[in-house]
Design an enzyme around this catalytic site. Structure first.
Site, PDB file in Angstrom:
ATOM      1  NE  ARG A   1      48.772  38.836  44.701  1.00  0.00           N
ATOM      2  CZ  ARG A   1      49.103  39.050  43.164  1.00  0.00           C
ATOM      3  NH1 ARG A   1      49.377  40.316  42.627  1.00  0.00           N
ATOM      4  NH2 ARG A   1      49.971  38.036  42.370  1.00  0.00           N
TER       5      ARG A   1
ATOM      6  CD  GLU B   1      53.344  29.177  30.843  1.00  0.00           C
ATOM      7  OE1 GLU B   1      51.911  29.752  31.567  1.00  0.00           O
ATOM      8  OE2 GLU B   1      52.054  28.257  30.683  1.00  0.00           O
TER       9      GLU B   1
END
Ligand code: AMP
Length: 175
Positions: free
Chosen positions: A61, A98
């Site tokens: 994006r 993460e």
């Protein structure tokens, strides 16, 4: 209405995507509003202290407004992609997510030594991807003149990861 509120008005919040507990900020409705797209690009450009040598856009994006910005400034646009996507010889940088790791790449001849670039993405979350992109820029002898993002999730403190590379961090809308 100010630019931040005009952007927020178009953003679609998708709960629990791509996984439970994440509220995904869907920017695709922005691209139905051509005036807003031009205004966002102009806001990024007018916020620059000086004209950079290139815009580095982060997959995927970050390619959208990043390319528009580069083209309007008449400077090169450079793609940072996930490992294995770029066709020519690449440099890479691996970083922690993460859970697990991710690897991004840039063509080895994408930037000239000494160039000052702006790194662009749609959204600043933890800052891990933009920070990893800074390492690619620096591996090629270029430097980060700043970062710009359409949206920032301020509560994740992503800026802390970026300030070692540049303190010039601009976001058009904050959450
Ligand atoms: P980070 O490396 O944590 O700053 O994550 C930034 C990248 O993940 C950007 O390329 C974003 O497009 C994407 N991203 C992370 N969190 C979100 C979210 N809540 N909504 C939309 N995109 C996100």
């Amino acid at each position: 209405m100010n630019l931040e509120n005009r952007i927020k008005q178009e953003i679609r919040n998708i709960p629990d995507f791509p996984k439970l507990g994440i509220q995904f900020k869907d920017i695709t409705p922005l691209f139905y509003n051509q005036t807003l797209c031009s205004d966002m690009v102009n806001a990024f450009i007018s916020g620059m202290d000086s004209k950079p040598d290139a815009i580095v856009g982060i997959e995927s994006r970050g390619f959208l407004l990043g390319f528009l910005m580069a083209n309007q400034l008449n400077i090169p646009f450079v793609l940072v992609r996930k490992a294995g996507k770029l066709p020519y010889k690449t440099i890479s940088y691996e970083y922690d997510l993460e859970y697990g790791k991710s690897k991004i790449e840039m063509h080895e001849d994408a930037l000239k030594s000494g160039w000052k670039v702006i790194i662009h993405d749609d959204l600043l979350a933890t800052g891990g991807t933009a920070e990893a992109s800074s390492h690619l820029v620096e591996q090629l002898g270029a430097s980060v003149a700043g970062f710009n993002f359409v949206l920032s999730l301020d509560f994740l403190n992503g800026k802390n990861k970026l300030i070692n590379h540049s303190t010039n961090i601009k976001c058009l809308a904050h959450y």
